[in-house]
Design an enzyme around this catalytic site. Structure first.
Site, PDB file in Angstrom:
ATOM      1  N   GLU A 161       2.642   0.889   1.638  1.00 49.41           N
ATOM      2  CA  GLU A 161       3.748   0.564   0.491  1.00 49.41           C
ATOM      3  C   GLU A 161       4.394  -0.719   0.829  1.00 49.41           C
ATOM      4  OE1 GLU A 161       4.837   2.637  -2.199  1.00 49.41           O
ATOM      5  OE2 GLU A 161       2.802   3.251  -1.843  1.00 49.41           O
ATOM      6  N   CYS A 182      -3.978  11.104  -6.043  1.00 44.55           N
ATOM      7  CA  CYS A 182      -3.149  11.309  -4.601  1.00 44.55           C
ATOM      8  C   CYS A 182      -3.672  12.700  -4.230  1.00 44.55           C
ATOM      9  CB  CYS A 182      -1.831  11.579  -4.941  1.00 44.55           C
ATOM     10  SG  CYS A 182      -0.718  12.026  -3.727  1.00 44.55           S
ATOM     11  N   ASP A 214       0.535   8.353  -8.487  1.00 44.63           N
ATOM     12  CA  ASP A 214       0.355   8.672  -6.983  1.00 44.63           C
ATOM     13  C   ASP A 214       1.963   8.798  -6.571  1.00 44.63           C
ATOM     14  OD1 ASP A 214      -0.383   8.914  -4.499  1.00 44.63           O
ATOM     15  OD2 ASP A 214      -0.433   6.812  -4.223  1.00 44.63           O
ATOM     16  N   SER A 215       2.234   9.327  -5.173  1.00 50.89           N
ATOM     17  CA  SER A 215       3.475   8.789  -4.650  1.00 50.89           C
ATOM     18  C   SER A 215       3.949   7.612  -4.426  1.00 50.89           C
ATOM     19  CB  SER A 215       3.339   9.482  -3.108  1.00 50.89           C
ATOM     20  OG  SER A 215       2.484   8.977  -2.503  1.00 50.89           O
ATOM     21  N   CYS A 236      -6.952   9.733   1.783  1.00 50.61           N
ATOM     22  CA  CYS A 236      -5.466   9.608   1.072  1.00 50.61           C
ATOM     23  C   CYS A 236      -5.774   8.292   0.511  1.00 50.61           C
ATOM     24  CB  CYS A 236      -4.560   9.176   2.371  1.00 50.61           C
ATOM     25  SG  CYS A 236      -3.164   8.338   1.661  1.00 50.61           S
ATOM     26  N   HIS A 257      -4.196   5.722  -0.307  1.00 49.88           N
ATOM     27  CA  HIS A 257      -3.473   4.241   0.328  1.00 49.88           C
ATOM     28  C   HIS A 257      -4.493   3.653   1.193  1.00 49.88           C
ATOM     29  CE1 HIS A 257       0.227   5.976  -1.185  1.00 49.88           C
ATOM     30  NE2 HIS A 257       0.810   4.664  -0.691  1.00 49.88           N
TER      31      HIS A 257
HETATM   32  N1  DGL Z   1      -1.783   8.592  -1.524  1.00 51.08           N
HETATM   33  C1  DGL Z   1      -1.408   9.852  -1.366  1.00 51.08           C
HETATM   34  C2  DGL Z   1      -2.821  10.845  -1.017  1.00 51.08           C
HETATM   35  O1  DGL Z   1      -3.909  10.443  -1.394  1.00 51.08           O
HETATM   36  C3  DGL Z   1      -0.159  10.475  -0.666  1.00 51.08           C
HETATM   37  C4  DGL Z   1       0.306   9.667   0.250  1.00 51.08           C
HETATM   38  C5  DGL Z   1       1.572   9.929   0.574  1.00 51.08           C
HETATM   39  O2  DGL Z   1       2.630   9.911  -0.114  1.00 51.08           O
HETATM   40  O3  DGL Z   1       1.945  10.703   1.668  1.00 51.08           O
HETATM   41  O4  DGL Z   1      -2.686  11.811  -0.230  1.00 51.08           O
END
Ligand code: DGL
Length: 282
Positions: free
Chosen positions: A161, A83, A20-21, A193, A195
């Site tokens: 984060e 992600c 993931d990012s 997302c 997160h």
């Molecule tokens: N967690 C990610 C997603 O599912 C990316 C969030 C990001 O880095 O902008 O989209």
């Protein structure tokens, strides 16, 4: 299909690679761990480049290639793009160039459309996901007569984060992003997302119990299971699997959030990227 110059290790004992990012993909890793307890799991947080939501699609594709190459070189038998943003712009290319199962994820439009009673569904996601052609395709395929209201959420990824889960600032952002969805009559909210599932208790506090909040982590874990079984790559053992973590960013800051989101503090290694001249390219 080509293999990007790196042969995947087709062995059930091999680990599953997840990226993931940042640390949001831990919400998916957790679901995979629950469903597939014997599997060894490799997780890469691309924290030096988070948020992907603010990057252009070419940059996200370049990062997805580097991270997939890293995981394949470490013997991954399958890759999970944990992600939505990276899946939206990069998964087709990754699948085309690596000959191993690559599981992506996307906002759960289809199940949300099946569940809504009000006929309005809300989607919280990154700008990158919401403007992607893949997301437009999902709406075209599944929305039908249901109204889908989308809401980009700048700042939420950074808050997760930083481990700023239950803070007044995070609650204020959620109120700002959820209010338009509820005003539009949404009775179902999709967490688009990885997160955002870490914010589910706060989201529920705001929406109240009548609104259904949909997280795709377990659906992705089920898909990973299906793909491994189909390819005869599922590891069966009574010995619990292990996890390894890498980050391209600040590992000290990442370790604190990792401990918070994962529940304990495993070692986080520095991401050793292949030198630019040797990166997988096509
Ligand atoms: N967690 C990610 C997603 O599912 C990316 C969030 C990001 O880095 O902008 O989209």
């Amino acid at each position: 299909m080509t293999t990007g110059g790196v042969s995947p290790l087709q062995d059930a004992q091999a680990p599953i690679g997840v990226f993931d990012s940042g640390l949001g993909g831990l919400s998916v890793l957790r679901a995979i761990r629950e469903r597939l307890p014997a599997e060894d799991l490799l997780y890469v947080a691309d924290a030096a480049h988070v948020p992907y939501g603010g990057l252009d699609p070419d940059s996200i594709r370049a990062r997805a290639r580097v991270l997939t190459g890293f995981l394949v070189e470490r013997g991954a038998k399958a890759i999970v793009v944990a992600c939505n943003t990276a899946t939206a712009v990069a998964v087709s290319e990754l699948r085309h160039h690596w000959g191993l199962p690559i599981i992506g994820m996307e906002p759960a439009i289809k199940p949300a459309v099946a569940r809504t009673r009000s006929g309005t569904v809300g989607v919280l996601a990154t700008e990158g996901t919401l403007v992607s052609a893949r997301f437009a395709g999902l709406l075209e395929q599944y929305a039908g007569s249901v109204r889908v209201v989308t809401q980009p959420c700048p700042g939420l990824v950074a808050a997760v984060e930083a481990g700023a889960i239950d803070t007044p600032g995070t609650r204020a952002m959620l109120a700002e992003y959820l209010e338009p969805l509820l005003s539009a009559g949404a009775d179902t909210v999709i967490l688009g997302c990885t997160h955002y599932p870490f914010l589910t208790p706060l989201i529920r506090d705001y929406t109240g119990p009548e609104v259904v909040v949909i997280d795709t982590g377990d659906a992705v874990a089920r898909q990973v299971q299906r793909r491994l079984e189909r390819a005869e790559l599922r590891k069966s053992s009574r010995v619990p699997g292990r996890e390894w973590f890498w980050s391209s960013g600040d590992r000290e800051a990442g370790a604190a959030t990792l401990q918070r989101l994962w529940g304990h503090a495993p070692e986080m290694q520095a991401l050793d990227e292949t030198p630019p001249g040797e990166q997988a390219s096509w």
